[in-house]
Write an enzyme that holds these catalytic residues in place. Structure first.
Site, PDB file in Angstrom:
ATOM      1  N   ILE A  12      40.336  48.153  29.850  1.00 59.02           N
ATOM      2  CA  ILE A  12      40.942  47.296  28.822  1.00 59.02           C
ATOM      3  C   ILE A  12      40.269  47.546  27.478  1.00 59.02           C
ATOM      4  N   THR A 124      38.450  35.739  33.323  1.00 64.69           N
ATOM      5  CA  THR A 124      39.489  36.155  34.275  1.00 64.69           C
ATOM      6  C   THR A 124      40.161  34.939  34.909  1.00 64.69           C
ATOM      7  N   ASP A 125      41.387  35.125  35.400  1.00 70.25           N
ATOM      8  CA  ASP A 125      42.054  34.038  36.134  1.00 70.25           C
ATOM      9  C   ASP A 125      41.337  33.742  37.454  1.00 70.25           C
ATOM     10  N   GLU A 126      40.506  34.696  37.924  1.00 75.39           N
ATOM     11  CA  GLU A 126      39.844  34.502  39.218  1.00 75.39           C
ATOM     12  C   GLU A 126      38.861  33.341  39.214  1.00 75.39           C
ATOM     13  N   TYR A 148      31.985  38.437  42.436  1.00 75.42           N
ATOM     14  CA  TYR A 148      32.538  38.823  41.124  1.00 75.42           C
ATOM     15  C   TYR A 148      33.030  37.595  40.370  1.00 75.42           C
ATOM     16  N   SER A 149      33.921  36.825  41.004  1.00 79.84           N
ATOM     17  CA  SER A 149      34.517  35.709  40.249  1.00 79.84           C
ATOM     18  C   SER A 149      33.487  34.627  39.958  1.00 79.84           C
ATOM     19  N   SER A 151      30.350  35.238  39.295  1.00 83.35           N
ATOM     20  CA  SER A 151      29.559  35.711  38.148  1.00 83.35           C
ATOM     21  C   SER A 151      30.360  35.566  36.854  1.00 83.35           C
ATOM     22  N   LYS A 152      31.675  35.769  36.932  1.00 85.84           N
ATOM     23  CA  LYS A 152      32.516  35.601  35.736  1.00 85.84           C
ATOM     24  C   LYS A 152      32.590  34.111  35.348  1.00 85.84           C
ATOM     25  N   ASN A 177      45.861  39.947  36.293  1.00 84.60           N
ATOM     26  CA  ASN A 177      45.632  41.368  36.607  1.00 84.60           C
ATOM     27  C   ASN A 177      46.284  42.287  35.571  1.00 84.60           C
ATOM     28  N   LYS A 187      41.363  50.291  41.426  1.00 85.34           N
ATOM     29  CA  LYS A 187      42.197  49.080  41.405  1.00 85.34           C
ATOM     30  C   LYS A 187      43.573  49.413  41.974  1.00 85.34           C
ATOM     31  N   LEU A 188      44.289  48.399  42.445  1.00 86.23           N
ATOM     32  CA  LEU A 188      45.490  48.646  43.247  1.00 86.23           C
ATOM     33  C   LEU A 188      46.472  49.639  42.610  1.00 86.23           C
ATOM     34  N   PRO A 272      37.198  40.570  52.727  1.00 85.88           N
ATOM     35  CA  PRO A 272      36.619  39.264  53.082  1.00 85.88           C
ATOM     36  C   PRO A 272      36.817  38.256  51.936  1.00 85.88           C
TER      37      PRO A 272
HETATM   38  P1  NAD Z   1      36.212  48.376  33.699  1.00 84.75           P
HETATM   39  O1  NAD Z   1      35.441  48.298  34.973  1.00 84.75           O
HETATM   40  O2  NAD Z   1      37.321  49.364  33.584  1.00 84.75           O
HETATM   41  O3  NAD Z   1      35.224  48.641  32.483  1.00 84.75           O
HETATM   42  C1  NAD Z   1      34.012  47.978  32.352  1.00 84.75           C
HETATM   43  C2  NAD Z   1      33.231  48.675  31.238  1.00 84.75           C
HETATM   44  O4  NAD Z   1      32.001  47.969  31.042  1.00 84.75           O
HETATM   45  C3  NAD Z   1      32.863  50.127  31.564  1.00 84.75           C
HETATM   46  O5  NAD Z   1      33.085  50.951  30.455  1.00 84.75           O
HETATM   47  C4  NAD Z   1      31.387  50.038  31.914  1.00 84.75           C
HETATM   48  O6  NAD Z   1      30.683  51.251  31.644  1.00 84.75           O
HETATM   49  C5  NAD Z   1      30.934  48.908  31.007  1.00 84.75           C
HETATM   50  N1  NAD Z   1      29.723  48.234  31.512  1.00 84.75           N
HETATM   51  C6  NAD Z   1      29.472  47.816  32.777  1.00 84.75           C
HETATM   52  N2  NAD Z   1      28.246  47.275  32.864  1.00 84.75           N
HETATM   53  C7  NAD Z   1      27.723  47.328  31.606  1.00 84.75           C
HETATM   54  C8  NAD Z   1      26.489  46.926  31.051  1.00 84.75           C
HETATM   55  N3  NAD Z   1      25.529  46.366  31.809  1.00 84.75           N
HETATM   56  N4  NAD Z   1      26.274  47.124  29.725  1.00 84.75           N
HETATM   57  C9  NAD Z   1      27.234  47.711  28.940  1.00 84.75           C
HETATM   58  N5  NAD Z   1      28.398  48.137  29.433  1.00 84.75           N
HETATM   59  C10 NAD Z   1      28.653  47.951  30.743  1.00 84.75           C
HETATM   60  O7  NAD Z   1      36.726  46.895  33.442  1.00 84.75           O
HETATM   61  P2  NAD Z   1      38.124  46.389  32.856  1.00 84.75           P
HETATM   62  O8  NAD Z   1      39.113  46.362  33.947  1.00 84.75           O
HETATM   63  O9  NAD Z   1      38.408  47.105  31.598  1.00 84.75           O
HETATM   64  O10 NAD Z   1      37.727  44.872  32.554  1.00 84.75           O
HETATM   65  C11 NAD Z   1      37.173  44.507  31.291  1.00 84.75           C
HETATM   66  C12 NAD Z   1      36.854  43.023  31.306  1.00 84.75           C
HETATM   67  O11 NAD Z   1      38.033  42.293  31.603  1.00 84.75           O
HETATM   68  C13 NAD Z   1      35.843  42.601  32.358  1.00 84.75           C
HETATM   69  O12 NAD Z   1      35.039  41.605  31.791  1.00 84.75           O
HETATM   70  C14 NAD Z   1      36.677  42.037  33.480  1.00 84.75           C
HETATM   71  O13 NAD Z   1      35.963  41.057  34.211  1.00 84.75           O
HETATM   72  C15 NAD Z   1      37.829  41.416  32.710  1.00 84.75           C
HETATM   73  N6  NAD Z   1      39.102  41.326  33.412  1.00 84.75           N
HETATM   74  C16 NAD Z   1      39.703  42.457  33.898  1.00 84.75           C
HETATM   75  C17 NAD Z   1      40.962  42.359  34.497  1.00 84.75           C
HETATM   76  C18 NAD Z   1      41.675  43.557  35.043  1.00 84.75           C
HETATM   77  O14 NAD Z   1      42.722  43.391  35.656  1.00 84.75           O
HETATM   78  N7  NAD Z   1      41.193  44.769  34.859  1.00 84.75           N
HETATM   79  C19 NAD Z   1      41.589  41.115  34.591  1.00 84.75           C
HETATM   80  C20 NAD Z   1      40.906  39.975  34.132  1.00 84.75           C
HETATM   81  C21 NAD Z   1      39.682  40.108  33.505  1.00 84.75           C
HETATM   82  O1  DAU Z   2      42.966  38.636  38.495  1.00 83.62           O
HETATM   83  C1  DAU Z   2      42.173  39.289  37.548  1.00 83.62           C
HETATM   84  C2  DAU Z   2      41.295  40.290  38.270  1.00 83.62           C
HETATM   85  O2  DAU Z   2      42.163  41.340  38.687  1.00 83.62           O
HETATM   86  C3  DAU Z   2      40.169  40.835  37.410  1.00 83.62           C
HETATM   87  O3  DAU Z   2      39.304  39.792  37.074  1.00 83.62           O
HETATM   88  C4  DAU Z   2      39.414  41.946  38.149  1.00 83.62           C
HETATM   89  O4  DAU Z   2      38.473  42.539  37.282  1.00 83.62           O
HETATM   90  C5  DAU Z   2      40.406  42.997  38.591  1.00 83.62           C
HETATM   91  O5  DAU Z   2      39.735  43.956  39.384  1.00 83.62           O
HETATM   92  C6  DAU Z   2      41.538  42.368  39.404  1.00 83.62           C
HETATM   93  O6  DAU Z   2      41.058  41.858  40.673  1.00 83.62           O
HETATM   94  P1  DAU Z   2      41.915  42.021  42.017  1.00 83.62           P
HETATM   95  O7  DAU Z   2      41.004  41.918  43.159  1.00 83.62           O
HETATM   96  O8  DAU Z   2      43.108  41.141  42.000  1.00 83.62           O
HETATM   97  O9  DAU Z   2      42.443  43.536  41.785  1.00 83.62           O
HETATM   98  P2  DAU Z   2      42.539  44.773  42.783  1.00 83.62           P
HETATM   99  O10 DAU Z   2      43.327  45.823  42.059  1.00 83.62           O
HETATM  100  O11 DAU Z   2      41.241  45.152  43.373  1.00 83.62           O
HETATM  101  O12 DAU Z   2      43.461  44.190  43.945  1.00 83.62           O
HETATM  102  C7  DAU Z   2      44.754  43.677  43.685  1.00 83.62           C
HETATM  103  C8  DAU Z   2      45.320  43.182  45.007  1.00 83.62           C
HETATM  104  O13 DAU Z   2      45.555  44.320  45.849  1.00 83.62           O
HETATM  105  C9  DAU Z   2      44.384  42.294  45.798  1.00 83.62           C
HETATM  106  O14 DAU Z   2      45.141  41.331  46.511  1.00 83.62           O
HETATM  107  C10 DAU Z   2      43.708  43.244  46.784  1.00 83.62           C
HETATM  108  C11 DAU Z   2      44.798  44.242  47.056  1.00 83.62           C
HETATM  109  N1  DAU Z   2      44.344  45.632  47.349  1.00 83.62           N
HETATM  110  C12 DAU Z   2      43.502  46.228  46.478  1.00 83.62           C
HETATM  111  C13 DAU Z   2      43.045  47.497  46.717  1.00 83.62           C
HETATM  112  C14 DAU Z   2      42.092  48.181  45.756  1.00 83.62           C
HETATM  113  C15 DAU Z   2      44.816  46.284  48.482  1.00 83.62           C
HETATM  114  O15 DAU Z   2      45.629  45.740  49.250  1.00 83.62           O
HETATM  115  N2  DAU Z   2      44.363  47.549  48.724  1.00 83.62           N
HETATM  116  C16 DAU Z   2      43.489  48.183  47.886  1.00 83.62           C
HETATM  117  O16 DAU Z   2      43.100  49.358  48.181  1.00 83.62           O
END
Ligand code: NAD
Ligand code: DAU
Length: 342
Positions: A12, A124-126, A148-149, A151-152, A177, A187-188, A272
């Site tokens: 993001i 996050t919504d989590e 994860y959630s 810690s968030k 998501n 991610k999925l 889990p």
């Molecule tokens: P990502 O895992 O793709 O990227 C995380 C970035 O943070 C990476 O570039 C990593 O190198 C950097 N990072 C990790 N630890 C660090 C540290 N200690 N110091 C400095 N940089 C560090 O994550 P994303 O999917 O882009 O998510 C970004 C933010 O959005 C996160 O806070 C995540 O919790 C939140 N979020 C993500 C989603 C989603 O669907 N991807 C949804 C809701 C919230």
């Molecule tokens: O809801 C916001 C969150 O969305 C963010 O805070 C997280 O950073 C982000 O990783 C994401 O979490 P999810 O656990 O929802 O995303 P993920 O893509 O890991 O999984 C999406 C759904 O798909 C979940 O129900 C688990 C399932 N899944 C995921 C993977 C990676 C599978 O069934 N198989 C898989 O291999």
């Protein structure tokens, strides 16, 4: 107007940097990123020579690495840096505490000392946990379930405490998501698209009837920009796409777009503590800041799938670990391994 973006080499964050550079010519960006396995500077090759973009490698949890960034006046901060993958938090919970909680604490503290004027904390919504019916509003109780959630949720509350106790002008973004270009293929959506392109199985956890609300990353970036410039300090804003789908539904859509057989779907052991359904009421953001998603799910998903089809070398390097080896050879920096993530 200098904006510090943490975690800008991730999914993001890199999309947001590109968006802000093009939409706000008055902004200069410092991207502060540790480059863990999820950080990838190839996400930003098109902007790396832009004089308004600067990269600093560092860890938000290490104050000595973060503090020098504040030598120059920082106007605003958008804090993405986090360990973001739920599955990984089940294997290494304390890494999540270190980055997501302690790292956020460091950043909040420095922001306060250096009188930063705007701060968007990406949560996050989590943090609300799972619900079988209805939608969470910003006033709903927090009920996180995974490390994860949790810690968030901790960092989200810490951020709000810095507003309540010290008047640090910040807003909290709780989003659903995200999906789109440059998402790490653990991610999925990117995992399933790239596996399908390689005719590999798509590992669906449990019965596949878990529900997520999918938000296109470009729409989210516009929401963050609004929060940064117009958000009311101390407020929480839910951001959602209003696109609730089961994992099996989204998997079938991916396979249909790629013309791959449903026989690639493989049910595997469940995650889990797997949250059954996330759902947000995002009407406050529309009401107060006039934000609406622009792309339909169909359009955004097609765009995303096509991006992975057309950018094979990006994800093949990430999946094989080639990107990490290249970086180590050329910059002498050892990055986290991507191989064990997929
Ligand atoms: P990502 O895992 O793709 O990227 C995380 C970035 O943070 C990476 O570039 C990593 O190198 C950097 N990072 C990790 N630890 C660090 C540290 N200690 N110091 C400095 N940089 C560090 O994550 P994303 O999917 O882009 O998510 C970004 C933010 O959005 C996160 O806070 C995540 O919790 C939140 N979020 C993500 C989603 C989603 O669907 N991807 C949804 C809701 C919230
Ligand atoms: O809801 C916001 C969150 O969305 C963010 O805070 C997280 O950073 C982000 O990783 C994401 O979490 P999810 O656990 O929802 O995303 P993920 O893509 O890991 O999984 C999406 C759904 O798909 C979940 O129900 C688990 C399932 N899944 C995921 C993977 C990676 C599978 O069934 N198989 C898989 O291999």
């Amino acid at each position: 107007m200098r904006v510090l973006v943490t975690g800008g080499a991730g999914f993001i964050g890199s999309n947001f940097i590109r968006h802000l550079l093009s939409d706000r010519p008055e902004c200069e960006i410092i991207n502060f990123d540790k480059l863990t396995y999820a950080g990838n500077l190839e996400n930003l090759t098109d902007v790396e020579d832009n004089p308004r973009y600067h990269f600093v490698r560092g860890d938000v949890a290490m104050r000595a690495e973060l503090e020098p960034v504040f030598k120059e006046k920082i106007w605003g901060i958008v804090h993405f840096a986090a360990e973001s993958h739920v599955d990984r938090s089940l294997y290494s919970p304390l890494t999540f505490v270190e980055t997501n909680v302690f790292g956020t604490g460091n950043l909040l503290d420095l922001a306060l000392r250096h009188k930063v004027e705007r701060f968007v904390h990406i949560s996050t919504d989590e943090v609300y946990g799972s619900t079988s019916s209805g939608k969470f509003t910003e006033a709903s109780r927090l009920n996180p379930t995974s490390p994860y959630s949790a810690s968030k949720a901790s960092s989200d509350l810490l951020a709000l405490a810095y507003f309540k106790s010290f008047a640090l002008p910040l807003v909290v973004d709780r989003c659903t998501n995200n999906f789109g270009p440059y998402q790490f293929p653990e991610k999925l959506i990117p995992l399933f698209v790239t596996n399908a392109l390689e005719d590999k199985p798509l590992p669906v956890y449990g019965d596949g009837l878990y529900v997520r609300d999918w938000l296109f990353v470009a729409d989210h970036c516009r929401a963050i920009e609004k929060m940064l410039f117009e958000g009311r300090p101390g407020e929480i804003y839910n951001v959602g796409g209003s696109n609730e789908l089961t994992n099996l539904d989204i998997t079938r859509r991916i396979l249909a777009r790629l013309r791959k057989p449903e026989s690639l779907i493989t049910h595997v052991a469940d995650r889990p503590g797997h949250d059954r359904r996330y759902a947000l009421d995002a009407s406050k953001l529309e009401r107060e800041l006039g934000w609406k998603s622009r792309r339909s799910l169909e359009e955004a998903l097609d765009l995303t799938i096509d991006w992975y089809v057309n950018n094979r070398s990006w994800w093949q390097k990430v999946k094989s670990g080639e990107y990490q080896q290249y970086y180590q050879k050329n910059y002498g920096v050892r990055l986290g391994s991507a191989k064990d993530a997929v």
